[in-house]
Design a protein around this motif. Sequence first.
Motif: not given
Lengths: 415, 415
Positions: B408-410, B104, A363-367, A376-377, B106, B102, B108
Amino acid sequence: MRELVHEAARRARVAATSLAVTPRGIKDAALLAAADALVEATPQLLAANAKDVDAARADGTPEHVIDRLALDADRVEAFAQGLRDVAALPDPVGEVVRGSTLANGLRMQQVRVPIGVIGMIYEGRPNVTADAAGICLKAGNAVLLRGSSSAKHSNAAIVDVMRAAIEKAGLPADAVQAIPADDRLSATELMQARGLVDLVIPRGGAGLIQAVVEQSTVPVIETGVGNCHVYVDADADLDMALDIVMNAKTQRTSVCNAAESLLVHRDVADAFVPRVVAALRDAGVTIHGDPSFVAADPAVLPVTDEDHAAEFLALEISAAVVDSLDAAVEHIRTFSSHHTEAIVTSSLASAQRFAASVDAAAVMVNASTRFTDGGELGFGAEIGISTQKLHARGPMGLPEMTTTTYVVTGEGHTR
Amino acid sequence: MRELVHEAARRARVAATSLAVTPRGIKDAALLAAADALVEATPQLLAANAKDVDAARADGTPEHVIDRLALDADRVEAFAQGLRDVAALPDPVGEVVRGSTLANGLRMQQVRVPIGVIGMIYEGRPNVTADAAGICLKAGNAVLLRGSSSAKHSNAAIVDVMRAAIEKAGLPADAVQAIPADDRLSATELMQARGLVDLVIPRGGAGLIQAVVEQSTVPVIETGVGNCHVYVDADADLDMALDIVMNAKTQRTSVCNAAESLLVHRDVADAFVPRVVAALRDAGVTIHGDPSFVAADPAVLPVTDEDHAAEFLALEISAAVVDSLDAAVEHIRTFSSHHTEAIVTSSLASAQRFAASVDAAAVMVNASTRFTDGGELGFGAEIGISTQKLHARGPMGLPEMTTTTYVVTGEGHTR
């Protein structure tokens, strides 16, 4: 064909048994040696690849497919570098996942051990051959590689070079074996070699994965089909939402973590739908939308359930306005492939409810959805992205290529 | 029957979706309420059970099987206590398995989430109904319970009481459903409801497990077949070895972690074989042995490969002398069911080599095979012992009834 595959699997088991007790140093040295050998063998690899490319061209294969098949010196260097990167990662084997001393004095440790013999059934790109072999080896597993017949010369050449290199470095050559790709039956036999093969990983299009899931009697980890959604919540920053939609849809379309569906909360539909429709149109994206989207631009095609379910892998997207976050979740649960779902919101409650409800590997929150990727992770190498719930979910790296053993030590303990 | 099972699975999915966001307090209260309700309903449960017992007796079922089927007030109290124990365990849902920020920015997190809808296909004892429902509920899953037809009245009564109790406590009743046991087809439909059911766990004899593994299109976790070995190494303390063999073979014979095979290193055969043969004989154990064992006692039967492969679940054991630790490992790899293998040794090198080589869910060093048990290892409740390599291996408790999601929160991150 059965005997051939079973015989390969039995040799793989012998190799795996020895690999399981091979220390990291020897495995890493073998991976580095294989990397060097591949670079050194570039002329042979390109010659083998040219046969595959010529055959594909003679068959009328489209150029974008040939582009994925074709090797050059840079691509060979890239997958050699992939092996060096795997060598640099920590060895998962021997990691103690949990451990404690029990009340009766027994010492219990749950320790990572290799899975054993892994079958890879994959399409297209020859780099998967080197990548998969490297990851399996590092985690102490033997691998049976069944690539597509269109890449058979390339794959065979890569396997030959790797086998020679790892054997010279002290590993059993049979830890890496190619299964003939010419006959469809070889894939079937591989996925039905229950007891001889511990795990099959299909990597490729939805058709390949479905076939393996249905026919395999060996346990399978499904990978890679992604009908990923971006949901723009009532509380979204709409500039951010636009950036994320455009990135998720257009930055690279042929990958499983690209967005295929857009959902917009009704409260922001008037403000957001015209903007996103214009931006998508300017980027050449075909939109299959509900009436709110069609109203914004007559070029929007009326959306169908098939569109909502589709993994386009192209400049194409389905789109709808929803009445609430729960309606978005409901839509996603109906159509998703459980890969990656994104929410754009400034509401903590929305983010949490969405994450707990959508039933996805990530799940991506604001990404952007594009971040569901082992590299990437920060996991390093990735052998695929699992969209199933058992064993591994999301990007699979080295730890996912292991199982565990409970090692319990006593001094004559009985019950 | 298909529609009935699919409809139950769809209702279970709705229940599971709501359970996934139900906080621990409510789940625990529901488990405690169910425990109290079962105790309170003891007269009804015993009346329902009497129907099953009467039918079994009329069918000529052996008394030891009837003993497993029969309930009394103490047994009802025992499975109520099991539910209370599960309530006391930590909630696995929401546990952060790994997390990092991360480069950048993010953030995780890999978070445990429920698997969803779990199908249990099991034989015999009615306590499995309450145990499995409790463990599934606590981990946020809905469960479809398909017990044996011989326990159908007992199981239905337990499910009725539990459904009413958890509903009163605020959980959806459909989180716990019984699937009709009269028709063989209901089990088949359950294991083939791919997409509707996320996981099937068979629990029972080898025949049941094999049937589920072969026919299921839903992912399966195999449980419980145990052809466990005790290997007495050249460096073993022979008094300790005798204790462990006798405990592993005779303390309880009908369980999967009982020993079924004995291997003795040639260096200690002269000293150990006569002792162990005498002790086993005195305990009433039938020995299927190789010539070294037959020489020790003419009552020893000549061993066959079938004996080496057998899970006797009785006072019966196969036995052989081996030339080396590696020969013991080779024998075990040939015949084992990958459950539990024990070594008795005072050599650290032998213990390590054995543990790294035997390919089992659990390895006991100087301890009885009987310790492979969720309760003994301190995991609390156990839904079965996995003998497969994917997802879960060894005793399965609450964490094994979950999968994970990467959250994953950005702040508008794109690639």
